[in-house]
Design a protein around this motif. Sequence first.
Motif, PDB file in Angstrom:
ATOM      1  N   ALA A  45     -25.701 -14.314  29.837  1.00 51.78           N
ATOM      2  CA  ALA A  45     -24.739 -15.215  30.451  1.00 51.78           C
ATOM      3  C   ALA A  45     -25.266 -15.708  31.791  1.00 51.78           C
ATOM      4  N   GLY A  46     -24.952 -16.955  32.099  1.00 49.61           N
ATOM      5  CA  GLY A  46     -25.401 -17.502  33.368  1.00 49.61           C
ATOM      6  C   GLY A  46     -24.759 -16.815  34.554  1.00 49.61           C
ATOM      7  N   ARG A  47     -23.493 -16.455  34.406  1.00 50.20           N
ATOM      8  CA  ARG A  47     -22.776 -15.743  35.457  1.00 50.20           C
ATOM      9  C   ARG A  47     -22.065 -14.537  34.851  1.00 50.20           C
ATOM     10  N   GLY A  48     -21.930 -13.514  35.640  1.00 49.05           N
ATOM     11  CA  GLY A  48     -21.220 -12.337  35.162  1.00 49.05           C
ATOM     12  C   GLY A  48     -21.184 -11.271  36.236  1.00 49.05           C
ATOM     13  N   GLU A  49     -20.492 -10.186  35.928  1.00 50.65           N
ATOM     14  CA  GLU A  49     -20.436  -9.040  36.820  1.00 50.65           C
ATOM     15  C   GLU A  49     -20.067  -7.808  36.021  1.00 50.65           C
ATOM     16  N   LEU A  50     -20.365  -6.658  36.579  1.00 50.53           N
ATOM     17  CA  LEU A  50     -20.012  -5.390  35.953  1.00 50.53           C
ATOM     18  C   LEU A  50     -19.018  -4.664  36.847  1.00 50.53           C
ATOM     19  N   PHE A  51     -17.828  -4.394  36.305  1.00 48.55           N
ATOM     20  CA  PHE A  51     -16.913  -3.485  37.001  1.00 48.55           C
ATOM     21  C   PHE A  51     -17.312  -2.084  36.561  1.00 48.55           C
ATOM     22  N   HIS A  52     -17.982  -1.369  37.446  1.00 49.45           N
ATOM     23  CA  HIS A  52     -18.556  -0.076  37.072  1.00 49.45           C
ATOM     24  C   HIS A  52     -18.256   0.939  38.160  1.00 49.45           C
ATOM     25  N   VAL A  53     -17.634   2.046  37.775  1.00 50.10           N
ATOM     26  CA  VAL A  53     -17.341   3.129  38.712  1.00 50.10           C
ATOM     27  C   VAL A  53     -18.365   4.228  38.479  1.00 50.10           C
ATOM     28  N   GLY A  54     -19.353   4.300  39.348  1.00 50.39           N
ATOM     29  CA  GLY A  54     -20.407   5.291  39.167  1.00 50.39           C
ATOM     30  C   GLY A  54     -20.170   6.581  39.922  1.00 50.39           C
ATOM     31  N   THR A  55     -19.554   6.501  41.108  1.00 50.94           N
ATOM     32  CA  THR A  55     -19.361   7.660  41.967  1.00 50.94           C
ATOM     33  C   THR A  55     -17.937   7.675  42.518  1.00 50.94           C
ATOM     34  N   SER A  56     -17.562   8.800  43.089  1.00 46.07           N
ATOM     35  CA  SER A  56     -16.236   8.902  43.702  1.00 46.07           C
ATOM     36  C   SER A  56     -16.086   7.927  44.865  1.00 46.07           C
ATOM     37  N   ARG A  57     -17.156   7.744  45.627  1.00 52.53           N
ATOM     38  CA  ARG A  57     -17.088   6.793  46.744  1.00 52.53           C
ATOM     39  C   ARG A  57     -16.901   5.366  46.234  1.00 52.53           C
ATOM     40  N   GLU A  58     -17.576   5.013  45.135  1.00 52.23           N
ATOM     41  CA  GLU A  58     -17.377   3.691  44.540  1.00 52.23           C
ATOM     42  C   GLU A  58     -15.958   3.544  44.008  1.00 52.23           C
ATOM     43  N   LEU A  59     -15.444   4.606  43.401  1.00 48.83           N
ATOM     44  CA  LEU A  59     -14.062   4.600  42.924  1.00 48.83           C
ATOM     45  C   LEU A  59     -13.103   4.306  44.076  1.00 48.83           C
ATOM     46  N   LEU A  60     -13.312   4.971  45.203  1.00 48.98           N
ATOM     47  CA  LEU A  60     -12.444   4.780  46.361  1.00 48.98           C
ATOM     48  C   LEU A  60     -12.559   3.355  46.897  1.00 48.98           C
ATOM     49  N   ALA A  61     -13.791   2.830  46.923  1.00 53.51           N
ATOM     50  CA  ALA A  61     -13.999   1.475  47.434  1.00 53.51           C
ATOM     51  C   ALA A  61     -13.351   0.431  46.540  1.00 53.51           C
ATOM     52  N   LEU A  62     -13.392   0.656  45.227  1.00 57.59           N
ATOM     53  CA  LEU A  62     -12.861  -0.320  44.284  1.00 57.59           C
ATOM     54  C   LEU A  62     -11.342  -0.239  44.128  1.00 57.59           C
ATOM     55  N   LEU A  63     -10.809   0.979  44.140  1.00 59.42           N
ATOM     56  CA  LEU A  63      -9.410   1.168  43.776  1.00 59.42           C
ATOM     57  C   LEU A  63      -8.552   1.798  44.870  1.00 59.42           C
ATOM     58  N   GLY A  64      -9.165   2.309  45.921  1.00 58.88           N
ATOM     59  CA  GLY A  64      -8.400   2.991  46.956  1.00 58.88           C
ATOM     60  C   GLY A  64      -7.599   2.041  47.831  1.00 58.88           C
ATOM     61  N   ARG A  65      -6.606   2.603  48.480  1.00 59.87           N
ATOM     62  CA  ARG A  65      -5.778   1.842  49.428  1.00 59.87           C
ATOM     63  C   ARG A  65      -5.741   2.622  50.727  1.00 59.87           C
ATOM     64  N   ASP A  66      -6.198   1.962  51.788  1.00 57.30           N
ATOM     65  CA  ASP A  66      -6.233   2.601  53.106  1.00 57.30           C
ATOM     66  C   ASP A  66      -7.019   3.909  53.075  1.00 57.30           C
ATOM     67  N   GLY A  67      -8.115   3.899  52.317  1.00 60.95           N
ATOM     68  CA  GLY A  67      -9.005   5.055  52.306  1.00 60.95           C
ATOM     69  C   GLY A  67      -8.546   6.213  51.454  1.00 60.95           C
ATOM     70  N   VAL A  68      -7.570   5.992  50.560  1.00 60.45           N
ATOM     71  CA  VAL A  68      -7.040   7.063  49.706  1.00 60.45           C
ATOM     72  C   VAL A  68      -6.822   6.519  48.302  1.00 60.45           C
ATOM     73  N   HIS A  69      -7.158   7.325  47.287  1.00 60.84           N
ATOM     74  CA  HIS A  69      -6.849   6.993  45.898  1.00 60.84           C
ATOM     75  C   HIS A  69      -6.055   8.145  45.308  1.00 60.84           C
ATOM     76  N   LEU A  70      -4.792   7.874  44.942  1.00 58.35           N
ATOM     77  CA  LEU A  70      -3.938   8.851  44.274  1.00 58.35           C
ATOM     78  C   LEU A  70      -3.669   8.380  42.856  1.00 58.35           C
ATOM     79  N   ASP A  71      -3.818   9.286  41.900  1.00 53.64           N
ATOM     80  CA  ASP A  71      -3.605   8.936  40.495  1.00 53.64           C
ATOM     81  C   ASP A  71      -2.898  10.081  39.789  1.00 53.64           C
ATOM     82  N   GLY A  72      -1.750   9.767  39.196  1.00 60.72           N
ATOM     83  CA  GLY A  72      -1.041  10.754  38.393  1.00 60.72           C
ATOM     84  C   GLY A  72      -0.493  11.919  39.191  1.00 60.72           C
ATOM     85  N   CYS A  73      -0.057  11.685  40.407  1.00 58.85           N
ATOM     86  CA  CYS A  73       0.444  12.764  41.256  1.00 58.85           C
ATOM     87  C   CYS A  73       1.974  12.745  41.314  1.00 58.85           C
TER      88      CYS A  73
END
Length: 357
Positions: A234-262
């Motif tokens: 494809a001429g253009r594209g991107e990968l949404f990929h969570v490789g590490t916990s820090r990447e997870l926090l950067a992609l999905l965290g809010r104000d430096g915190v990610h809470l899930d299922g709590c």
Amino acid sequence: MFDAIVLTAANGAQARGYRAELARRRKDGRLDPGVRTLALSDPGGRRVGSLGATVRALAKIDLDKRTLVCHSGGDARRTPGYAARGKAFIPLADGALFDEIVRNMSRLALPEAGVLVVCGDVAPRFDYAAADFSRPGVTGVGYWDGYDQAARHGVYVADRAGRVRNFLQKPSREAALAAGAFRRGKLAVDTGIFWIDAPTARKMLRAGWKTGDLYERFATELVRGFAPFWAHVAGRGELFHVGTSRELLALLGRDGVHLDGCGIPREAMDLAGGNVVTGVPANWPKKVRLAKNECLAALPVGRDGWVEVRYGLDDNFKEDGKWEKKLFRLDGKAVSLKELVPRVNAVRLAAIPRNVV
């Protein structure tokens, strides 16, 4: 639309959790009731790799129909909070990563018979309508990107007609240059998508591969001539990929915190920032206090037990040896995460509401 969807799992416990996830999606309408679903674990608790898991899936499906095989049997060692649940079920704004993968892959114009193989920890985004899967054999999908991204993934080296001449895995810049992978400063980065037509799938079954990596061993066999190997880039594209916990926090965290299922609200926790907190139930016996860049996962075991898993935001259980070290308490004994994950009650884990804060 797929006739069948297969999720591959690392072990029996994870597969049971995946079946619960699939059943809930069938019940709430996210999966069409006419779609057959399977969750297959590696046999005997021994890892067989994405090639071995693909061949096992091929033996369980009708190759004259259209099937999606989503590989989610990785250990997620760099995101310990999802080591038991699987990164395919990391929550997004509209469902989980798995749901986005299914939605996006359903937009592809695929032949009626064959198998689409994808990675459960990656959501590729590109022009789905333009992708061509009409040629015989195997068609992979890539997109043009810079070297920094290519160095972390596979890279296609194809001729002008799209026939793959080489397939590099996380190449050095020198290796990519030597292979002729650069085109106007960009490389064709692999998205993890392989379309395998029915004749090639049958040939794979006859080959009888039991183990191996799809993107290394099988791709090598394709380059050597096992079947025609094509790349749609494809001429253009991107990968949404969570490789590490820090990447997870950067992609999905809010104000430096990610809470899930709590079950405990964020305001009732004492969090210093850089925290990933997953699965902590409302009846957790003590106040959640986490230092800067400290993370917590609560994993259900048995009928009503829990194990507290504390780890650092930058802990890499894949490379620092902690996966095998005895760090956590279960039934009064020290166990490693490797020993703990197969004993998690994945059905209880799948039942936890995915409220993301």
